[in-house]
Design a protein around this motif. Structure first.
Motif, PDB file in Angstrom:
ATOM      1  N   GLN A  45       0.854  -1.180   0.000  1.00 57.46           N
ATOM      2  CA  GLN A  45       0.000   0.000   0.000  1.00 57.46           C
ATOM      3  C   GLN A  45       0.891   1.231   0.000  1.00 57.46           C
ATOM      4  OE1 GLN A  45      -3.026  -1.635   3.257  1.00 57.46           O
ATOM      5  NE2 GLN A  45      -3.684   0.304   2.366  1.00 57.46           N
ATOM      6  N   PRO A  46       0.637   2.161  -0.891  1.00 56.59           N
ATOM      7  CA  PRO A  46       1.551   3.282  -1.040  1.00 56.59           C
ATOM      8  C   PRO A  46       1.279   4.437  -0.084  1.00 56.59           C
ATOM      9  CG  PRO A  46      -0.157   3.440  -2.678  1.00 56.59           C
ATOM     10  CD  PRO A  46      -0.423   2.163  -1.905  1.00 56.59           C
ATOM     11  N   ILE A  47       2.324   5.184   0.184  1.00 57.38           N
ATOM     12  CA  ILE A  47       2.177   6.547   0.682  1.00 57.38           C
ATOM     13  C   ILE A  47       2.183   7.399  -0.575  1.00 57.38           C
ATOM     14  CG2 ILE A  47       3.252   8.410   2.002  1.00 57.38           C
ATOM     15  CD1 ILE A  47       4.483   6.228   3.790  1.00 57.38           C
ATOM     16  N   ALA A  48       1.047   7.957  -0.897  1.00 58.09           N
ATOM     17  CA  ALA A  48       0.910   8.675  -2.164  1.00 58.09           C
ATOM     18  C   ALA A  48       1.597  10.032  -2.081  1.00 58.09           C
ATOM     19  CB  ALA A  48      -0.561   8.842  -2.516  1.00 58.09           C
ATOM     20  N   VAL A  49       2.129  10.457  -3.211  1.00 60.35           N
ATOM     21  CA  VAL A  49       2.889  11.703  -3.267  1.00 60.35           C
ATOM     22  C   VAL A  49       2.459  12.514  -4.480  1.00 60.35           C
ATOM     23  CG1 VAL A  49       5.191  12.734  -3.345  1.00 60.35           C
ATOM     24  CG2 VAL A  49       4.864  10.515  -2.222  1.00 60.35           C
ATOM     25  N   ARG A  50       2.240  13.794  -4.270  1.00 61.27           N
ATOM     26  CA  ARG A  50       2.026  14.754  -5.348  1.00 61.27           C
ATOM     27  C   ARG A  50       3.068  15.861  -5.185  1.00 61.27           C
ATOM     28  NH1 ARG A  50      -0.699  10.906  -6.285  1.00 61.27           N
ATOM     29  NH2 ARG A  50      -2.957  10.811  -6.524  1.00 61.27           N
ATOM     30  N   ALA A  51       3.417  16.521  -6.261  1.00 58.95           N
ATOM     31  CA  ALA A  51       4.384  17.618  -6.192  1.00 58.95           C
ATOM     32  C   ALA A  51       3.929  18.732  -7.109  1.00 58.95           C
ATOM     33  CB  ALA A  51       5.779  17.132  -6.582  1.00 58.95           C
ATOM     34  N   TYR A  52       4.163  19.987  -6.671  1.00 56.71           N
ATOM     35  CA  TYR A  52       3.682  21.113  -7.476  1.00 56.71           C
ATOM     36  C   TYR A  52       4.464  22.380  -7.137  1.00 56.71           C
ATOM     37  CZ  TYR A  52       0.883  21.404  -3.158  1.00 56.71           C
ATOM     38  OH  TYR A  52       0.468  21.424  -1.845  1.00 56.71           O
ATOM     39  N   GLN A  53       4.346  23.370  -8.002  1.00 57.15           N
ATOM     40  CA  GLN A  53       5.016  24.644  -7.786  1.00 57.15           C
ATOM     41  C   GLN A  53       4.493  25.280  -6.496  1.00 57.15           C
ATOM     42  OE1 GLN A  53       7.509  25.412  -9.654  1.00 57.15           O
ATOM     43  NE2 GLN A  53       7.160  23.914 -11.292  1.00 57.15           N
ATOM     44  N   LYS A  54       5.398  25.868  -5.720  1.00 60.69           N
ATOM     45  CA  LYS A  54       5.067  26.311  -4.363  1.00 60.69           C
ATOM     46  C   LYS A  54       3.984  27.377  -4.320  1.00 60.69           C
ATOM     47  CE  LYS A  54       8.499  30.012  -3.920  1.00 60.69           C
ATOM     48  NZ  LYS A  54       9.606  30.551  -3.112  1.00 60.69           N
ATOM     49  N   ASP A  55       3.804  28.145  -5.399  1.00 60.09           N
ATOM     50  CA  ASP A  55       2.811  29.221  -5.387  1.00 60.09           C
ATOM     51  C   ASP A  55       1.386  28.716  -5.594  1.00 60.09           C
ATOM     52  OD1 ASP A  55       4.782  31.092  -4.971  1.00 60.09           O
ATOM     53  OD2 ASP A  55       5.068  31.498  -7.109  1.00 60.09           O
ATOM     54  N   LEU A  56       1.238  27.439  -5.924  1.00 59.04           N
ATOM     55  CA  LEU A  56      -0.105  26.895  -6.092  1.00 59.04           C
ATOM     56  C   LEU A  56      -0.736  26.693  -4.719  1.00 59.04           C
ATOM     57  CD1 LEU A  56      -2.214  25.844  -8.140  1.00 59.04           C
ATOM     58  CD2 LEU A  56      -1.273  23.552  -7.775  1.00 59.04           C
ATOM     59  N   GLN A  57      -1.903  27.267  -4.520  1.00 57.63           N
ATOM     60  CA  GLN A  57      -2.588  27.224  -3.224  1.00 57.63           C
ATOM     61  C   GLN A  57      -3.901  26.443  -3.341  1.00 57.63           C
ATOM     62  OE1 GLN A  57      -0.919  28.782  -0.559  1.00 57.63           O
ATOM     63  NE2 GLN A  57       0.636  29.008  -2.151  1.00 57.63           N
ATOM     64  N   GLY A  58      -4.450  26.080  -2.168  1.00 52.09           N
ATOM     65  CA  GLY A  58      -5.749  25.412  -2.126  1.00 52.09           C
ATOM     66  C   GLY A  58      -5.700  23.926  -2.410  1.00 52.09           C
ATOM     67  N   VAL A  59      -4.497  23.342  -2.445  1.00 54.17           N
ATOM     68  CA  VAL A  59      -4.375  21.915  -2.722  1.00 54.17           C
ATOM     69  C   VAL A  59      -4.745  21.126  -1.478  1.00 54.17           C
ATOM     70  CG1 VAL A  59      -2.818  20.042  -3.361  1.00 54.17           C
ATOM     71  CG2 VAL A  59      -2.571  22.298  -4.436  1.00 54.17           C
ATOM     72  N   GLU A  60      -5.732  20.274  -1.609  1.00 54.90           N
ATOM     73  CA  GLU A  60      -6.143  19.380  -0.524  1.00 54.90           C
ATOM     74  C   GLU A  60      -6.581  18.071  -1.146  1.00 54.90           C
ATOM     75  OE1 GLU A  60      -8.767  19.515   3.615  1.00 54.90           O
ATOM     76  OE2 GLU A  60      -9.157  20.978   2.028  1.00 54.90           O
TER      77      GLU A  60
END
Length: 517
Positions: free
Chosen positions: A486-501
């Motif tokens: 079972q994975p620990i899921a990971v997402r990555a994005y530019q730091k200025d992107l807000q509201g990620v949940e």
């Protein structure tokens, strides 16, 4: 009676049934999920986003696929009466309220003023036509089969009647598989793969096959026009290429982060790395219709010969946990105390008991991405070393993989399933009616079928959880699939992107994202 465990998880089935019984008590879940688009946030002038994903959706319809890659697209364009909140519980969406009239009847009052992408206003006729139509599609059967009928009560209310008391009816209505579509387009035979018209926050614009998909914010979205107006999804199968594109600023958001690049990304001050514990299950599926793979003892031998700690290390760069039993450990009702563990001596014993010559057990493992291929390499080496079983690895793109495995044209594959409740998980993987869908092992067992059907109508929490554990104990003995991790899921994005949940089921609503100043 097996020893019972009570796992505390944000995805506990108990959370879902709490909502269910609130309705049965005569209460409605009336909390409005709020406006989208980050309307109260400070936003920069940037209004576009480029998202990288490794797999291309097999379809833009909501009912002709069962692929996670397709669900990502569907969440942009389609919505149902309910949706999942960040605790993976049902919350209001196109329904303004709901109420349980009886243990098999549910009344939903629809939200007024909701528009489809073609400009038409949503009506109760659209709701009924959509729910009736979706029952015709076998790949989404587990989400639709409990609905007996849909009746229009008045111009604001539909009544959904289930065949029997159904513990999963609200959960089933949260997914895009039961999205509301325009009745007019259904009647006209609209091709929703080419023209995916829904009520979602984004409108489909263009699909460059094998390269990208483009969407635009829906200005008349009932929740408020999203702050990010232009969205492009780039198909980049190779993990390191996604990482390089993110670092170079060519990509703003990576869905499937290359495990080997996580530490590098975490050291980059311009990038946010988001981790969460997922309910995904990754496993080796053996086609039970293919010779010795239908032999339970052979499957136990294979299961016991695989060093799953090494699988987690090599495939997931240690971002995961070994999956022991047939169901995920963080779903209530799982049971793994009688599950196989890594034991080469025991594996040899199982194979000897089976009477099968290891030279007669040959198969190809289909892998649809780099992570699965790395897992396959560990499995290949383990089986050769501990059992003398030779297997090969075969790479396929996702669409070809899904087609071949659904039709049974394979011997083995590394697959996965994301589910937010144990009952739905069990139905998808182990019920005979799911053959052609998620039951790619093509497993058939009358006891399992009957027990799963009983689970669906068992509303008492304790009784249902106990039955889940008993069934999982039985499935561990059957060794239907070869659980891996079972994975620990990971997402990555530019730091200025807000509201990620992101909830533990992997759902992210891009309508709530925006660029900070």
């Amino acid at each position: 009676m097996s020893k019972r465990k009570r796992l505390v998880s944000i995805l506990a089935l108990a959370a879902m049934t709490t909502s269910l019984f609130a309705g049965l008590a005569g209460c409605s879940k009336n909390e409005d999920p709020g406006q989208g688009g980050g309307s109260d946030q400070k936003k920069s002038s940037k209004d576009s986003i480029v998202i990288a994903t490794m797999s291309e959706t097999p379809s833009l319809t909501n009912n002709e696929h069962s692929a996670v890659a397709g669900v990502y697209m569907n969440l942009l364009t389609y919505e149902g009466l309910l949706r999942q909140d960040m605790n993976v519980q049902p919350e209001l969406c196109l329904a303004e309220s709901y109420e349980a009239v009886s243990d098999t009847e549910w009344d939903f009052k629809i939200r007024k003023g909701v528009k489809f992408h073609n400009g038409d206003e949503m009506t109760v006729e659209d709701v009924k036509a959509s729910l009736d139509w979706h029952k015709n599609f076998p790949l989404i059967k587990t989400s639709t089969e409990n609905i007996k009928q849909v009746d229009i009560i008045d111009d604001e209310t539909v009544r959904i009647t289930t065949y029997e008391p159904c513990a999963l009816i609200l959960s089933n209505l949260t997914g895009t598989y039961n999205a509301v579509l325009p009745k007019k387009l259904i009647d006209e035979g609209n091709n929703f793969n080419e023209n995916p018209i829904g009520t979602g926050p984004y409108v489909f614009k263009n699909w460059n096959m094998g390269d990208s998909l483009e969407f635009e914010a829906f200005p008349d979205y009932w929740g408020g026009e999203p702050a990010i107006k232009h969205m492009t999804w780039k198909i980049i199968p190779e993990g390191s290429s996604r990482t390089i594109a993110l670092e170079a600023g060519e990509i703003d958001f990576v869905v499937e982060v290359e495990q080997m690049d996580i530490e590098r990304l975490e050291s980059n001050d311009d990038i946010t790395v988001y981790k969460y514990e997922a309910t995904d299950a990754n496993f080796l599926t053996l086609n039970h219709e293919k010779g010795a793979l239908g032999n339970k003892l052979v499957r136990h031998a294979i299961n016991s010969a695989i060093d799953k700690d090494s699988v987690v290390t090599v495939a997931a760069n240690e971002l995961g946990t070994v999956m022991k039993g047939q169901s995920p450990a963080n779903l209530v009702g799982g049971y793994d105390e009688n599950a196989d563990v890594f034991d080469p001596a025991k594996a040899k014993e199982y194979l000897a008991q089976s009477g099968v010559n290891p030279q007669d057990v040959t198969f190809a493992i289909i892998c649809s991405n780099d992570m699965k291929k790395r897992a396959g390499e560990v499995i290949q080496a383990n089986l050769r070393e501990h059992l003398g079983i030779e297997c090969t690895l075969e790479s396929m793109d996702l669409a070809t993989y899904l087609s071949a495995t659904s039709e049974g044209n394979f011997t083995a594959c590394i697959g996965g399933l994301n589910s937010t409740d144990t009952v739905g998980y069990l139905k998808s993987l182990f019920h005979s009616e799911s053959i052609g869908g998620a039951n790619r092992s093509r497993y058939v067992d009358s006891y399992v079928d009957e027990t799963i059907e009983k689970l669906y109508v068992t509303l008492d929490d304790d009784e249902r959880y106990a039955l889940c554990e008993e069934l999982n104990e039985y499935l561990n003995e059957e060794c239907v699939i070869i659980p891996l991790w079972q994975p620990i899921a990971v997402r990555a994005y530019q730091k200025d992107l807000q509201g990620v949940e992101i909830n533990a089921g992997g759902t992210l609503y891009f309508k709530d994202c925006y660029w900070g100043e």
